[in-house]
Design a protein around this motif. Structure first.
Motif, short mmCIF file in Angstrom:
data_model
loop_
_atom_site.label_atom_id
_atom_site.label_comp_id
_atom_site.label_asym_id
_atom_site.label_seq_id
_atom_site.Cartn_x
_atom_site.Cartn_y
_atom_site.Cartn_z
N GLU A 43 39.46 53.98 42.11
CA GLU A 43 38.44 52.98 41.77
C GLU A 43 38.60 51.68 42.55
O GLU A 43 37.91 50.70 42.24
N TYR A 102 45.98 40.52 34.24
CA TYR A 102 45.00 40.15 35.28
C TYR A 102 44.16 39.00 34.77
O TYR A 102 43.66 39.01 33.64
N SER A 138 39.24 45.32 34.26
CA SER A 138 37.86 44.92 34.58
C SER A 138 37.42 43.78 33.68
O SER A 138 37.98 43.56 32.59
N ASN A 157 33.47 42.02 32.69
CA ASN A 157 32.02 42.09 32.85
C ASN A 157 31.40 40.70 32.68
O ASN A 157 31.82 39.94 31.81
N GLY A 211 44.44 48.98 37.16
CA GLY A 211 43.65 47.76 37.23
C GLY A 211 43.02 47.42 35.90
O GLY A 211 43.16 48.14 34.92
N GLU A 226 30.39 44.04 37.19
CA GLU A 226 31.76 44.34 36.78
C GLU A 226 32.72 43.87 37.86
O GLU A 226 32.59 44.24 39.03
N ARG A 262 36.49 44.10 39.06
CA ARG A 262 37.70 44.93 38.84
C ARG A 262 38.81 44.41 39.75
O ARG A 262 38.63 44.26 40.96
N CYS A 263 39.97 44.18 39.11
CA CYS A 263 41.13 43.65 39.83
C CYS A 263 42.27 44.67 39.69
O CYS A 263 42.56 45.14 38.58
N GLU A 264 42.88 45.02 40.82
CA GLU A 264 43.95 46.02 40.77
C GLU A 264 44.98 45.73 41.84
O GLU A 264 44.64 45.50 43.01
N ARG A 266 31.14 45.36 41.19
CA ARG A 266 30.24 46.49 41.04
C ARG A 266 28.96 46.00 40.35
O ARG A 266 28.99 45.58 39.19
#
Length: 902
Positions: free
Chosen positions: A367, A512, A533, A535, A531, A498, A500-502, A485
């Motif tokens: 992802e 995060y 997320s 929103n 990760g 969205e 998303r941090c990973e 996203r």
């Protein structure tokens, strides 16, 4: 003249023959025309069957005020001197008067819509409340031979060329030339008929006629220019980039010539070579079929034709840029194995079999986006990866062309890490050891990992394995990667995005945090690694830079910043009109400024007048856009604008604009009750400007002295009635003013006849003169009465020997005697020697004496002409109640003496 002879050679040859026959051939042989046809003559010529007087554009455009249309009978603009042409002024309905112009001067104002003319010049007609018609130029030629043709010819029209000789000239043959080359021998015929004119019929025509003895005559040259009935149609689609299965409206656009706006066109629509539909309307609603594989989209085209199919034209083929959603892409690995070794290169390929370009591909690992790439043509997106141990996991790719994101099937990859060469250490160290000593051997690889470790020892007498030991290695979080996203390719206000941090490495748990312009938005835990997320519902203020942070207690790591541009749909724009003065005037340049208060750039603005597009302009950096328009009278109406940034067009409210037309130079007409203006007449002065916005104030002048004024609140003209006196002779003019500058008419001279009284003055003078003349006659009758001898009871006698032929041919003289006189019968005898007697009888009605006296009634006068015999027997019977006076008896010859009696 046979063969394809050149016009000049044929004419010179005929001139030689004619010279021997006639003493003055130059009067008959015309190398150059006696008069030159004016190319503009008849450009406004309309055929007799003209019935449509209002332009009817195919698209919804404004319709100007209808103008009258002039037609001709016979339908030629060139004819012989002495002949006449009837002009007809066509309007939608009958009018009370029609005003005809020759040049710029008023020729006549009549109640009929026809006018018979014999003078060369440009004619126009006009009716009340409408502009003048287009001019029709007529030429009455003195030439011996003319070529007649309609000056206005359109594609598909029947075309007749008439080779006409002057009355009294008898031609044996006629030959028609085109561009100085022989076209056809007409023989004794005088016309050439072309059923359907085409552009190939353009050219310069003339005819030559020859008499029996060979003398030739040349007509003037006539240029035939076949005009285009309508241009090649253009096929348009709405929407211009439809999706498969989506309805689309195809429009076949063309424009008939204004003079032929009553022609009906039949439209047909085609997809490749298959007809989709047809009809009188120039539009068709259809749908776009789905495209299989990578086949090319279909070609569309349309055809417009007349009812008789004499004129048909096709549009260019249009390949609609159909937007096809992408199919699910296929992710492949090279080398094609799910097992890979650290340190090797791996190529990932992603390809969607169908879909409109451009296509954006993304390669993802667990992802996390590894790479984005855009493909504009049939290419496969690829991405190379140098493998590390952490690259084990699930891979997939996505494809997106703006019509929806499609994801590939996942591919599992296991990256094997080869063990490094171990290092063996002895404790205690040394190359020698004594039996019975305790020796510890350590075997260690260069790479250390958390897990269970053990070692083995072997000196040739069998390996020995140590007890296992568990090792837990805490890995600091690596620098995370932030991905966004959104539900579409462009982030729009209201979308849920969205974040998303990973971190690719890092011992769990990892905290995060998400940042917008260094302001924390929120945080989330990943207790098992991986990760997290966050929103966010987007607003217009959310455009900017975003970042995230990963922290597992061994030091926080910040990601690179990612920019997000939030697209704001345009709001309803506001249209403002900027004119250089308080009111818009014809000729002014008005600025139409359209601006949406919100909306992401670039914004495209379109400007409309009565829903007809005027033009468009773009604001690449946002804000508003302007459109300059030079005003004409037809541009009054409602204006609006539209703003569109790709997220839906928004229309402004309509803004009305009234274009004020300055008053034109008015025309002054004088209408008197008779052919001459007399003292006491009531003359009507009518002043009218052909154009100008109401209200219009009209002023009337006599020798620059104002007589009065009147206002036309709804336009048109006004009248001013004036009772004439002797001082009213002179020059009259009028002035039209609607606030944009007064316009003065040309002066009209009026001569007033008569110095006193009214029109009844001359009649009264004549009656008075007649009465005086009658009074003089009465006096003469009394004097004659007193001088004549009287005899009581006497009777007039006549000479029976006289014949009627001997009587005096002079007419008898009549005297009127006033009825109030007391008259007694008196007889004047003539010696009757020969012939009949002619006498006069004055009879007074006794019963009406009183009435005659009171009314001054004159007596009844009769003349009797007896034929033969005594007068006593030939006298006519008279009414009894009458008294008779005989006077002035005449005989033919010789005069006889009279004997007076007492």
């Amino acid at each position: 003249m046979q063969g394809q002879g050149n016009f000049s050679d044929v004419l010179l040859e005929a001139a030689g023959r004619c010279t021997t026959l006639r003493s003055k051939p130059t009067l008959l042989l015309l190398r150059k025309p006696l008069f030159r046809s004016q190319r503009w003559a008849g450009q406004a010529f309309m055929l007799l069957w003209v019935s449509v007087l209002v332009l009817a554009p195919i698209s919804g455009q404004f319709a100007p005020v209808s103008k009258p249309v002039i037609s001709l009978q016979p339908p030629w603009t060139v004819t012989f001197e002495g002949q006449a042409v009837t002009l007809t002024c066509h309007v939608a309905e009958d009018k009370k008067w029609y005003r005809w112009y020759l040049g710029t001067k008023i020729l006549r104002e009549i109640p009929s819509n026809t006018l018979r003319v014999q003078d060369s010049g440009e004619y126009k007609c006009e009716i009340q409340g409408s502009p003048q018609s287009d001019g029709v130029s007529l030429t009455f030629s003195p030439a011996e031979l003319i070529l007649q043709a309609p000056p206005s010819v359109f594609e598909g029209d029947s075309l007749t060329l008439m080779c006409q000789e002057k009355p009294g000239l008898s031609l044996k043959t006629r030959t028609l030339y085109k561009n100085d080359n022989k076209l056809i021998d007409l023989g004794k015929k005088s016309s050439l008929h072309i059923n359907h004119a085409d552009l190939k019929d353009n050219g310069e025509y003339r005819c030559i006629g020859s008499e029996t003895h060979g003398c030739a005559f040349s007509s003037d040259a006539v240029r035939i220019q076949v005009q285009e009935l309508f241009p090649r149609p253009i096929l348009r689609a709405n929407p211009s980039s439809p999706n498969p299965g989506e309805p689309v409206i195809l429009t076949c656009e063309t424009q008939l010539a204004p003079q032929k706006s009553d022609v009906r066109l039949w439209f047909q629509f085609f997809r490749d070579d298959r007809r989709l539909g047809s009809g009188w309307k120039g539009s068709l609603r259809t749908s776009i079929p789905s495209i299989v594989g990578n086949e090319d989209p279909s070609h569309y085209w349309c055809e417009a034709k007349t009812v008789s199919s004499s004129v048909r034209k096709s549009s260019q083929k249009l390949q609609l840029p159909v937007r096809i959603p992408v199919s699910p892409p296929l992710l492949t690995l090279s080398p094609p194995s799910t097992q890979a070794v650290e340190g090797h290169w791996l190529t990932l390929s992603c390809e969607a079999k169908t879909g409109s370009y451009p296509i954006e591909y993304q390669f993802l690992h667990e992802e996390v986006v590894l790479r984005k790439t855009k493909v504009t043509f049939r290419e496969t997106a690829t991405f190379q990866l140098y493998l590390k141990a952490e690259h084990s996991g699930t891979y997939f790719c996505t494809a997106d062309n703006g019509l929806g994101i499609r994801r590939s099937q996942p591919v599992l990859l296991s990256v094997t890490v080869p063990v490094s060469r171990p290092v063996l250490t002895l404790s205690p160290p040394g190359p020698r050891a004594v039996e019975g000593d305790r020796l510890m051997l350590s075997c260690q690889a260069q790479r250390e990992h958390s897990g269970t470790y053990f070692c083995t020892a072997d000196n040739g007498f069998g390996p020995q394995r140590s007890d296992p030991e568990n090792l837990s290695v805490s890995v600091p979080a690596s620098r995370p990667v932030l991905t966004l996203r959104a539900p579409r390719t462009r982030a729009v206000v209201g979308d849920m995005v969205e974040f998303r941090c990973e971190a690719q490495r890092g011992s769990p748990p990892i905290l995060y945090r998400f940042y917008y312009e260094d302001v924390i938005l929120g945080s989330n835990w990943a207790p098992s690694g991986g990760g997290a997320s966050f929103n966010l519902s987007l607003t217009a203020e959310h455009s900017g830079n975003y970042a995230c942070e990963a922290d597992n207690g061994l030091g926080a790591q910040r990601s690179e910043e990612t920019s997000l541009s939030v697209t704001v749909p345009v709001s309803h724009p506001v249209l403002t009109l900027r004119v250089p003065r308080a009111q818009a005037v014809v000729g002014d340049v008005v600025e139409l400024h359209c601006e949406a208060q919100s909306g992401s750039p670039p914004i495209r603005y379109r400007f409309y007048h009565e829903d007809v597009t005027l033009g468009n302009n773009s604001a690449p950096s946002g804000g508003g856009a302007s459109f300059n328009l030079s005003l004409t009278a037809e541009l009054s109406g409602n204006y609006s604008c539209e703003a569109d940034n790709g997220l839906g067009a928004q229309r402004s409210k309509t803004v009305p604009l009234t274009v004020t037309v300055p008053a034109s130079r008015p025309v002054l007409t004088l209408r008197a009750p008779g052919t001459r203006a007399m003292v006491g007449d009531m003359v009507e002065l009518r002043c009218e400007a052909q154009s100008g916005s109401p209200p219009i104030l009209y002023r009337f002048y006599h020798e620059d002295v104002i007589l009065g004024s009147s206002s036309a609140s709804s336009g048109g003209g006004v009248s001013f009635n004036l009772s004439l006196t002797a001082e009213r002779s002179g020059n009259y003019s009028c002035e039209a003013d609607n606030g944009l500058g007064a316009q003065r008419s040309e002066a009209v001279t009026l001569s007033v006849t008569g110095l006193t009284g009214s029109r009844s003055g001359p009649v009264a003078t004549g009656v008075a003169g007649g009465l005086l003349s009658v009074a003089g006659l009465v006096v003469m009758a009394l004097l004659l009465y007193c001088r004549l001898p009287r005899r009581a009871g006497g009777r007039l006698t006549s000479d029976p020997s006289r014949s009627p032929s001997d009587s005096d041919p002079q007419e008898p003289t009549y005297y009127n005697v006033p009825g109030w006189m007391e008259l007694q019968p008196v007889y004047d005898n003539v010696n009757p020697k020969a012939g009949d007697v002619m006498y006069s009888e004055v009879r007074i009605q006794e019963g009406n004496r009183h009435a005659a006296a009171s009314n001054s009634t004159f007596g009844l006068l009769r003349t009797y002409l007896p034929s033969h015999g005594p007068a006593t027997s030939q006298q006519p019977s008279r009414p009894q109640p009458s008294s008779v006076i005989y006077s002035q008896v005449k005989v033919a010859s010789p005069p006889v003496s009279t004997a007076p009696r007492s």
